[in-house]
Design a protein around this motif. Structure first.
Motif, PDB file in Angstrom:
ATOM      1  N   HIS A   1     -12.710   6.054   1.480  1.00  0.00           N
ATOM      2  CA  HIS A   1     -11.978   7.203   0.932  1.00  0.00           C
ATOM      3  C   HIS A   1     -11.390   8.086   2.034  1.00  0.00           C
ATOM      4  O   HIS A   1     -10.215   8.470   1.975  1.00  0.00           O
ATOM      5  CB  HIS A   1     -12.907   8.015   0.022  1.00  0.00           C
ATOM      6  CG  HIS A   1     -12.289   9.251  -0.525  1.00  0.00           C
ATOM      7  ND1 HIS A   1     -11.356   9.222  -1.536  1.00  0.00           N
ATOM      8  CD2 HIS A   1     -12.449  10.561  -0.190  1.00  0.00           C
ATOM      9  CE1 HIS A   1     -10.972  10.455  -1.801  1.00  0.00           C
ATOM     10  NE2 HIS A   1     -11.617  11.283  -1.001  1.00  0.00           N
TER      11      HIS A   1
ATOM     12  N   VAL B   1      -8.482   6.375   3.813  1.00  0.00           N
ATOM     13  CA  VAL B   1      -7.276   6.369   2.976  1.00  0.00           C
ATOM     14  C   VAL B   1      -6.595   7.740   3.038  1.00  0.00           C
ATOM     15  O   VAL B   1      -5.373   7.831   3.147  1.00  0.00           O
ATOM     16  CB  VAL B   1      -7.600   5.976   1.512  1.00  0.00           C
ATOM     17  CG1 VAL B   1      -6.386   6.185   0.607  1.00  0.00           C
ATOM     18  CG2 VAL B   1      -8.068   4.532   1.442  1.00  0.00           C
ATOM     19  N   ALA B   2      -7.382   8.800   3.014  1.00  0.00           N
ATOM     20  CA  ALA B   2      -6.809  10.152   3.095  1.00  0.00           C
ATOM     21  C   ALA B   2      -6.088  10.346   4.427  1.00  0.00           C
ATOM     22  O   ALA B   2      -4.970  10.887   4.468  1.00  0.00           O
ATOM     23  CB  ALA B   2      -7.903  11.204   2.915  1.00  0.00           C
TER      24      ALA B   2
ATOM     25  N   ALA C   1      -2.860   8.294   4.470  1.00  0.00           N
ATOM     26  CA  ALA C   1      -1.808   8.912   3.658  1.00  0.00           C
ATOM     27  C   ALA C   1      -1.094  10.014   4.432  1.00  0.00           C
ATOM     28  O   ALA C   1       0.133  10.126   4.387  1.00  0.00           O
ATOM     29  CB  ALA C   1      -2.392   9.454   2.355  1.00  0.00           C
TER      30      ALA C   1
ATOM     31  N   THR D   1      -2.239   9.109  -1.439  1.00  0.00           N
ATOM     32  CA  THR D   1      -3.354   8.171  -1.560  1.00  0.00           C
ATOM     33  C   THR D   1      -3.144   7.283  -2.787  1.00  0.00           C
ATOM     34  O   THR D   1      -3.518   6.117  -2.771  1.00  0.00           O
ATOM     35  CB  THR D   1      -4.707   8.902  -1.652  1.00  0.00           C
ATOM     36  OG1 THR D   1      -4.681   9.804  -2.756  1.00  0.00           O
ATOM     37  CG2 THR D   1      -5.009   9.661  -0.374  1.00  0.00           C
TER      38      THR D   1
ATOM     39  N   HIS E   1      -3.313   3.176  -2.942  1.00  0.00           N
ATOM     40  CA  HIS E   1      -4.199   2.491  -3.874  1.00  0.00           C
ATOM     41  C   HIS E   1      -3.433   1.688  -4.934  1.00  0.00           C
ATOM     42  O   HIS E   1      -4.028   0.961  -5.715  1.00  0.00           O
ATOM     43  CB  HIS E   1      -5.127   3.485  -4.574  1.00  0.00           C
ATOM     44  CG  HIS E   1      -6.262   3.933  -3.727  1.00  0.00           C
ATOM     45  ND1 HIS E   1      -7.238   3.088  -3.255  1.00  0.00           N
ATOM     46  CD2 HIS E   1      -6.586   5.160  -3.258  1.00  0.00           C
ATOM     47  CE1 HIS E   1      -8.113   3.765  -2.540  1.00  0.00           C
ATOM     48  NE2 HIS E   1      -7.740   5.018  -2.516  1.00  0.00           N
TER      49      HIS E   1
END
Length: 141
Positions: free
Chosen positions: A44, A47-48, A51, A58, A62
């Motif tokens: 998580h 991914v943040a 982004a 995000t 995804h």
């Protein structure tokens, strides 16, 4: 399209090498390679960070949204809000004061736009006050 394919596409669009992207998100180039080839998935937090560095949401990474959000689109209380460049700058400044963002669950776009207008007005009034001085002019003793 998988998350790895989206990372690779955005990295190439940003003209970054795997090593450069890895440095930006604090992982090795090997980790970036593994993500892009589907050997592993970013967590998580990764991914943040991806982004932010790849200028996308995000949700885009995804595969939830088909198109990347431009830098003028902001997610507030789960809703996408389109802001002008100036409004985005003001919004980022206002985010430093989280108390101003209470109760955004209902109609967040309207409330964010109202906050931005209030901030602009406050700034305008403060600039006017500086031009006027203390309001007493020159007084003789």
């Amino acid at each position: 399209m998988s998350i790895g394919e989206r990372i690779k596409a955005k990295r190439k669009q940003s003209k970054l090498t795997q090593t450069e992207l890895g440095k930006l998100v604090n992982v090795s180039s090997q980790v970036i390679s593994n993500w892009e080839r589907g050997y592993s998935d970013p967590n998580h937090d990764d991914v943040a960070r991806l982004a932010v560095e790849l200028d996308c949401s995000t949700e885009y990474l995804h595969g939830i949204s088909g198109d990347k959000l431009s830098s003028k689109d902001v997610l507030v209380a789960g809703q996408e809000i389109n802001l002008t460049t100036e409004e985005l700058q003001l919004f980022n400044e206002l985010k430093k004061h989280p108390v101003m963002f209470h109760d955004l669950a209902s109609d967040p776009e309207k409330k964010v736009k109202e906050l931005l207008k209030m901030y602009k007005m406050k700034k305008m009034f403060l600039e006017d006050d500086e031009e006027l001085g203390d309001g007493f002019g020159d007084l003789e003793d």
